[in-house]
Design a protein around this motif. Structure first.
Motif, PDB file in Angstrom:
ATOM      1  N   ILE A 206       0.848  -1.196   0.000  1.00  0.00           N
ATOM      2  CA  ILE A 206       0.000   0.000   0.000  1.00  0.00           C
ATOM      3  C   ILE A 206       0.887   1.252   0.000  1.00  0.00           C
ATOM      4  N   TYR A 207       1.869   1.255   0.868  1.00  0.00           N
ATOM      5  CA  TYR A 207       2.756   2.410   1.029  1.00  0.00           C
ATOM      6  C   TYR A 207       3.393   2.828  -0.295  1.00  0.00           C
ATOM      7  N   TYR A 208       3.875   1.876  -1.072  1.00  0.00           N
ATOM      8  CA  TYR A 208       4.597   2.200  -2.305  1.00  0.00           C
ATOM      9  C   TYR A 208       3.694   2.439  -3.516  1.00  0.00           C
ATOM     10  N   ASN A 209       2.409   2.151  -3.397  1.00  0.00           N
ATOM     11  CA  ASN A 209       1.499   2.349  -4.524  1.00  0.00           C
ATOM     12  C   ASN A 209       0.459   3.442  -4.308  1.00  0.00           C
ATOM     13  N   VAL A 210       0.377   3.955  -3.097  1.00  0.00           N
ATOM     14  CA  VAL A 210      -0.580   5.014  -2.778  1.00  0.00           C
ATOM     15  C   VAL A 210       0.210   6.160  -2.137  1.00  0.00           C
TER      16      VAL A 210
ATOM     17  N   ASN B 171       1.974   9.828   3.733  1.00  0.00           N
ATOM     18  CA  ASN B 171       1.796  10.978   4.631  1.00  0.00           C
ATOM     19  C   ASN B 171       0.958  10.568   5.839  1.00  0.00           C
ATOM     20  N   PHE B 172       1.504   9.756   6.689  1.00  0.00           N
ATOM     21  CA  PHE B 172       0.875   9.347   7.939  1.00  0.00           C
ATOM     22  C   PHE B 172      -0.352   8.447   7.749  1.00  0.00           C
ATOM     23  N   GLY B 173      -0.400   7.689   6.644  1.00  0.00           N
ATOM     24  CA  GLY B 173      -1.531   6.797   6.387  1.00  0.00           C
ATOM     25  C   GLY B 173      -1.725   5.735   7.445  1.00  0.00           C
TER      26      GLY B 173
ATOM     27  N   THR C 108      -7.615   4.835  -4.932  1.00  0.00           N
ATOM     28  CA  THR C 108      -8.392   4.923  -6.172  1.00  0.00           C
ATOM     29  C   THR C 108      -8.366   3.592  -6.917  1.00  0.00           C
ATOM     30  N   GLN C 109      -9.227   3.490  -7.891  1.00  0.00           N
ATOM     31  CA  GLN C 109      -9.267   2.285  -8.711  1.00  0.00           C
ATOM     32  C   GLN C 109      -7.938   2.086  -9.450  1.00  0.00           C
ATOM     33  N   GLN C 110      -7.335   3.152  -9.923  1.00  0.00           N
ATOM     34  CA  GLN C 110      -6.050   3.057 -10.618  1.00  0.00           C
ATOM     35  C   GLN C 110      -4.959   2.533  -9.678  1.00  0.00           C
ATOM     36  N   GLN C 111      -4.962   3.003  -8.447  1.00  0.00           N
ATOM     37  CA  GLN C 111      -3.993   2.517  -7.464  1.00  0.00           C
ATOM     38  C   GLN C 111      -4.262   1.051  -7.127  1.00  0.00           C
ATOM     39  N   TRP C 112      -5.534   0.693  -7.021  1.00  0.00           N
ATOM     40  CA  TRP C 112      -5.893  -0.696  -6.753  1.00  0.00           C
ATOM     41  C   TRP C 112      -5.369  -1.622  -7.862  1.00  0.00           C
ATOM     42  N   LEU C 113      -5.404  -1.149  -9.091  1.00  0.00           N
ATOM     43  CA  LEU C 113      -4.913  -1.971 -10.206  1.00  0.00           C
ATOM     44  C   LEU C 113      -3.401  -2.206 -10.120  1.00  0.00           C
ATOM     45  N   LEU C 114      -2.687  -1.390  -9.375  1.00  0.00           N
ATOM     46  CA  LEU C 114      -1.258  -1.612  -9.106  1.00  0.00           C
ATOM     47  C   LEU C 114      -1.066  -2.542  -7.892  1.00  0.00           C
ATOM     48  N   ILE C 115      -1.912  -2.379  -6.906  1.00  0.00           N
ATOM     49  CA  ILE C 115      -1.804  -3.137  -5.658  1.00  0.00           C
ATOM     50  C   ILE C 115      -2.216  -4.597  -5.845  1.00  0.00           C
TER      51      ILE C 115
END
Length: 151
Positions: free
Chosen positions: A49-53, A58-60, A68-75
């Motif tokens: 998660i850290y490297y794709n979002v 920033n303190f996630g 996002t859906q685009q980030q999910w497609l990387l994760i």
């Protein structure tokens, strides 16, 4: 003990938990439509998660982060690859290169526990990844994003 179960809201949820919340997110926690993972279980996938979002950086771990859906497609493929490696691994050491080491987050106690009892946790870790992928896929189709609410 590490609880790898992806859970629904329960009346007494012990310890620190990450919440996966579908929109609309209105700065409220403990939503009935959310799913929950113990911090100890989430720590084994947190690096993905850290490297794709970028906003997660920033303190996630402690706040609310939209995925996002685009980030999910990387994760998603990275989680799937990790799941396959977990299934094939005979010990935790074989996964070290696939897990990210956050010294401030990834508790050494959890690493020791996982190393000592890897064969015991292997199936539940793999199942957690499958359950998370299925749940997030379903919600991404409905909402196009979701929120990770940190501890």
């Amino acid at each position: 003990m590490i609880n790898f179960k992806l859970r629904s809201l329960e009346s007494e949820m012990e310890g620190l938990n990450f919440e996966f919340a579908p929109p609309p997110f209105k700065n409220t926690h403990w939503n009935a439509t959310s799913k929950y993972l113990a911090e100890s279980a989430f720590s084994f996938i947190e690096g993905i998660i850290y490297y794709n979002v970028p906003n997660y950086q920033n303190f996630g771990h402690w706040g609310a982060t939209q995925v996002t859906q685009q980030q999910w497609l990387l994760i998603k493929p990275q989680l799937f690859t990790l799941k396959q490696k977990v299934i094939k691994a005979q010990n935790f050491t074989e996964l070290r290169d696939d897990l990210f080491d956050f010294a401030f987050i990834f508790d050494k106690t959890w690493q020791k526990e996982m190393s000592k009892n890897f064969l015991k946790y292997k199936l539940s870790f793999s199942q957690m990844i499958s359950d998370l992928i299925i749940w997030i896929d379903e919600n991404m189709q409905k909402y196009s994003s979701l929120y990770i609410l940190g501890v």
